[in-house]
Design a protein around this motif. Structure first.
Motif, PDB file in Angstrom:
ATOM      1  N   PRO A 197      -8.117  -3.602   1.328  1.00  0.00           N
ATOM      2  CA  PRO A 197      -6.814  -2.987   1.586  1.00  0.00           C
ATOM      3  C   PRO A 197      -5.690  -3.436   0.669  1.00  0.00           C
ATOM      4  N   ALA A 198      -4.570  -2.750   0.867  1.00  0.00           N
ATOM      5  CA  ALA A 198      -3.264  -3.171   0.371  1.00  0.00           C
ATOM      6  C   ALA A 198      -2.307  -3.155   1.550  1.00  0.00           C
ATOM      7  N   ALA A 199      -1.310  -4.022   1.507  1.00  0.00           N
ATOM      8  CA  ALA A 199      -0.337  -4.105   2.596  1.00  0.00           C
ATOM      9  C   ALA A 199       1.029  -4.455   2.033  1.00  0.00           C
ATOM     10  N   LEU A 200       2.053  -4.024   2.757  1.00  0.00           N
ATOM     11  CA  LEU A 200       3.430  -4.338   2.396  1.00  0.00           C
ATOM     12  C   LEU A 200       3.787  -5.698   2.995  1.00  0.00           C
ATOM     13  N   VAL A 201       4.288  -6.604   2.160  1.00  0.00           N
ATOM     14  CA  VAL A 201       4.686  -7.928   2.642  1.00  0.00           C
ATOM     15  C   VAL A 201       5.962  -7.798   3.475  1.00  0.00           C
ATOM     16  N   LYS A 202       5.990  -8.462   4.616  1.00  0.00           N
ATOM     17  CA  LYS A 202       7.144  -8.363   5.514  1.00  0.00           C
ATOM     18  C   LYS A 202       8.384  -8.968   4.856  1.00  0.00           C
ATOM     19  N   ASP A 203       9.462  -8.173   4.859  1.00  0.00           N
ATOM     20  CA  ASP A 203      10.766  -8.608   4.331  1.00  0.00           C
ATOM     21  C   ASP A 203      10.714  -8.975   2.856  1.00  0.00           C
ATOM     22  N   GLY A 204       9.798  -8.326   2.104  1.00  0.00           N
ATOM     23  CA  GLY A 204       9.733  -8.557   0.665  1.00  0.00           C
ATOM     24  C   GLY A 204      11.033  -8.166  -0.017  1.00  0.00           C
ATOM     25  N   PRO A 205      11.297  -8.689  -1.218  1.00  0.00           N
ATOM     26  CA  PRO A 205      12.582  -8.460  -1.886  1.00  0.00           C
ATOM     27  C   PRO A 205      12.817  -7.020  -2.335  1.00  0.00           C
ATOM     28  N   ASN A 206      11.742  -6.245  -2.522  1.00  0.00           N
ATOM     29  CA  ASN A 206      11.891  -4.866  -3.000  1.00  0.00           C
ATOM     30  C   ASN A 206      11.000  -3.944  -2.171  1.00  0.00           C
ATOM     31  N   PRO A 207      11.378  -3.659  -0.928  1.00  0.00           N
ATOM     32  CA  PRO A 207      10.505  -2.857  -0.064  1.00  0.00           C
ATOM     33  C   PRO A 207      10.280  -1.438  -0.566  1.00  0.00           C
ATOM     34  N   GLU A 208      11.321  -0.845  -1.190  1.00  0.00           N
ATOM     35  CA  GLU A 208      11.137   0.516  -1.699  1.00  0.00           C
ATOM     36  C   GLU A 208      10.136   0.523  -2.852  1.00  0.00           C
ATOM     37  N   GLY A 209      10.262  -0.458  -3.742  1.00  0.00           N
ATOM     38  CA  GLY A 209       9.303  -0.564  -4.840  1.00  0.00           C
ATOM     39  C   GLY A 209       7.910  -0.873  -4.332  1.00  0.00           C
ATOM     40  N   GLY A 210       7.832  -1.715  -3.287  1.00  0.00           N
ATOM     41  CA  GLY A 210       6.541  -2.032  -2.690  1.00  0.00           C
ATOM     42  C   GLY A 210       5.869  -0.802  -2.096  1.00  0.00           C
ATOM     43  N   GLN A 211       6.646   0.020  -1.402  1.00  0.00           N
ATOM     44  CA  GLN A 211       6.095   1.253  -0.841  1.00  0.00           C
ATOM     45  C   GLN A 211       5.610   2.189  -1.948  1.00  0.00           C
ATOM     46  N   VAL A 258      -8.597   6.469  11.699  1.00  0.00           N
ATOM     47  CA  VAL A 258      -8.617   5.009  11.569  1.00  0.00           C
ATOM     48  C   VAL A 258     -10.015   4.530  11.195  1.00  0.00           C
ATOM     49  N   THR A 259     -11.032   5.085  11.855  1.00  0.00           N
ATOM     50  CA  THR A 259     -12.420   4.759  11.552  1.00  0.00           C
ATOM     51  C   THR A 259     -13.183   6.045  11.248  1.00  0.00           C
ATOM     52  N   GLU A 260     -13.854   6.053  10.123  1.00  0.00           N
ATOM     53  CA  GLU A 260     -14.645   7.220   9.720  1.00  0.00           C
ATOM     54  C   GLU A 260     -16.063   6.765   9.397  1.00  0.00           C
ATOM     55  N   ASN A 261     -17.031   7.307  10.169  1.00  0.00           N
ATOM     56  CA  ASN A 261     -18.444   6.976   9.959  1.00  0.00           C
ATOM     57  C   ASN A 261     -18.692   5.469   9.940  1.00  0.00           C
ATOM     58  N   GLY A 262     -18.083   4.777  10.887  1.00  0.00           N
ATOM     59  CA  GLY A 262     -18.308   3.343  11.018  1.00  0.00           C
ATOM     60  C   GLY A 262     -17.481   2.483  10.085  1.00  0.00           C
ATOM     61  N   ILE A 263     -16.657   3.081   9.239  1.00  0.00           N
ATOM     62  CA  ILE A 263     -15.843   2.321   8.290  1.00  0.00           C
ATOM     63  C   ILE A 263     -14.379   2.412   8.695  1.00  0.00           C
ATOM     64  N   LYS A 264     -13.745   1.260   8.946  1.00  0.00           N
ATOM     65  CA  LYS A 264     -12.331   1.248   9.295  1.00  0.00           C
ATOM     66  C   LYS A 264     -11.515   1.492   8.037  1.00  0.00           C
ATOM     67  N   MET A 265     -10.830   2.636   7.964  1.00  0.00           N
ATOM     68  CA  MET A 265     -10.151   3.069   6.749  1.00  0.00           C
ATOM     69  C   MET A 265      -8.724   2.530   6.642  1.00  0.00           C
ATOM     70  N   LYS A 266      -8.101   2.295   7.798  1.00  0.00           N
ATOM     71  CA  LYS A 266      -6.731   1.774   7.812  1.00  0.00           C
ATOM     72  C   LYS A 266      -6.494   1.117   9.158  1.00  0.00           C
ATOM     73  N   HIS A 267      -5.411   0.346   9.248  1.00  0.00           N
ATOM     74  CA  HIS A 267      -5.093  -0.296  10.518  1.00  0.00           C
ATOM     75  C   HIS A 267      -4.513   0.733  11.489  1.00  0.00           C
ATOM     76  N   HIS A 268      -4.858   0.613  12.755  1.00  0.00           N
ATOM     77  CA  HIS A 268      -4.443   1.625  13.728  1.00  0.00           C
ATOM     78  C   HIS A 268      -2.929   1.648  13.939  1.00  0.00           C
ATOM     79  N   ASP A 269      -2.245   0.538  13.649  1.00  0.00           N
ATOM     80  CA  ASP A 269      -0.789   0.519  13.743  1.00  0.00           C
ATOM     81  C   ASP A 269      -0.128   0.507  12.367  1.00  0.00           C
ATOM     82  N   GLY A 270      -0.896   0.764  11.324  1.00  0.00           N
ATOM     83  CA  GLY A 270      -0.328   0.948   9.998  1.00  0.00           C
ATOM     84  C   GLY A 270      -0.005  -0.305   9.220  1.00  0.00           C
ATOM     85  N   TYR A 271      -0.660  -1.423   9.527  1.00  0.00           N
ATOM     86  CA  TYR A 271      -0.350  -2.669   8.825  1.00  0.00           C
ATOM     87  C   TYR A 271      -1.065  -2.794   7.481  1.00  0.00           C
ATOM     88  N   TYR A 272      -2.101  -2.018   7.248  1.00  0.00           N
ATOM     89  CA  TYR A 272      -2.752  -2.004   5.935  1.00  0.00           C
ATOM     90  C   TYR A 272      -3.464  -0.681   5.763  1.00  0.00           C
TER      91      TYR A 272
END
Length: 346
Positions: free
Chosen positions: A266-280, A123-137
């Motif tokens: 970051p990038a993040a998946l919008v909640k309940d977006g119209p095309n979640p598979e395409g978003g992923q 989640v954090t590498e050398n003081g840089i937060k690389m991703k959200h700890h619960d996977g939101y971005y």
């Protein structure tokens, strides 16, 4: 027989018509080998030419068109809030770093998804937060906050090397920085300084910095452009803003302060977006070699260490400059500090 032939023709036409309807329905519902099909809608405040290039490469690889909706970070966030219950976007990419994404979790406009390429990241590498700890971005690139300077007016030796150097009287009326009440770039500057030095010292520092500034525009990139035009000698902004102008022949270079915010965009998946598979699939693409090479070509620092940075800065070279960001403190004070800026700074 003639009647039967007519009936057969009509029946045949009916079957063709039903087949066409089914094919159309499959297209609308995303029938493309489970990839999400249809199109992907991307919300992004990043440079339109950059996001359009990413969109074109994604379509070239996957055969899925991407609709890019460009606006400022705050505008897009407000748009996603307004669209809750009927989201129009699938992916949100970029926003001047992680701060607006952290706030978006509380507003319930993004959802959990981490591409396979980032599953093993710390989640954090050398003081840089690389991703959200619960996977939101997840981070797609690295941004460094620092100082752009006009190389025709300021030498590298005399350019400021620390945040305190900006308060040297020689920079009076020669500095520009974005308005923290409007710019996420500048909000990051204010919050990071206050985390290190406390709010009282922070307000004193920024009052003096404001007194030295000849302009405080709302746009995060405007001060760096002002330096390129000779309107200021020093500007506060992100690294890529200076290097893009330098690549275009402008008399601009960049200084990394000894201690400064270094964070992922970051990038993040919008909640309940119209095309979640395409978003992923688009999220996966953002960490691919093809997308990382595009980001590098735009003078952004790729998060993939296998992709060579086109600037003098790489993930390895800036880690020693990174300060720890107390994300909980940021989330608790983000709106309050922005609101207090106009009250406290004259």
């Amino acid at each position: 027989m003639k009647g039967k032939k007519g009936q057969l023709v009509i029946a045949g036409l009916f079957i063709v018509f039903i087949s066409l309807l089914a094919a159309c329905a499959e297209d609308d519902e995303g029938g493309d080998g489970g990839s999400g099909g249809g199109s992907v809608t991307l919300y992004s405040p990043e440079t339109p030419d950059l996001t359009n290039e990413l969109a074109a490469k994604f379509q070239e690889i996957h055969g899925i068109p991407v609709n890019v909706d460009y606006a400022g970070t705050n505008v897009l966030v407000n748009q996603m809030i307004a669209e809750q219950g009927n989201p129009q976007a699938d992916v949100w990419y970029g926003g001047g770093g992680i701060l607006p994404f952290e706030a978006a979790i509380e507003r319930d406009i993004i959802t959990q998804y981490i591409p396979e390429a980032a599953e093993d990241w710390e989640v954090t590498e050398n003081g840089i937060k690389m991703k959200h700890h619960d996977g939101y971005y997840v981070g797609t690139e690295i941004f460094v906050l620092g100082f752009a300077y006009n190389t025709e007016l300021v030498s590298e030796e005399e350019a400021p090397k620390t945040w305190e150097d900006l308060l040297d009287p020689k920079w009076e009326d020669k500095i520009q920085f974005p308005n923290p009440a409007a710019s996420g770039t500048s909000t990051l500057m204010v919050l990071s300084y206050m985390m290190q030095h406390g709010e009282e010292a922070g307000w004193e520092y920024f009052q003096q910095l404001t007194d030295y500034a000849n302009s405080i525009p709302d746009s995060g990139s405007s001060p760096t452009t002002g330096v390129a035009m000779g309107e200021a000698e020093i500007a506060i902004g992100f690294d890529f803003m200076a290097y893009e102008l330098k690549e275009n022949g402008e008399a601009v270079d960049f200084i990394i302060p000894d201690e400064t915010p270094v964070l992922v965009n970051p990038a993040a998946l919008v909640k309940d977006g119209p095309n979640p598979e395409g978003g992923q699939l688009f999220m996966d693409f953002m960490l691919s070699d093809e997308a990382q090479e595009i980001l590098a070509s735009w003078n952004h620092i790729p998060i993939n260490p296998e992709i060579e940075s086109q600037t003098p800065i790489s993930l390895e070279t800036i880690q020693e400059h990174a300060i720890d960001l107390d994300i909980d403190w940021v989330n608790e004070n983000y709106d309050r500090i922005r609101n207090e800026w106009n009250e406290k700074i004259q």
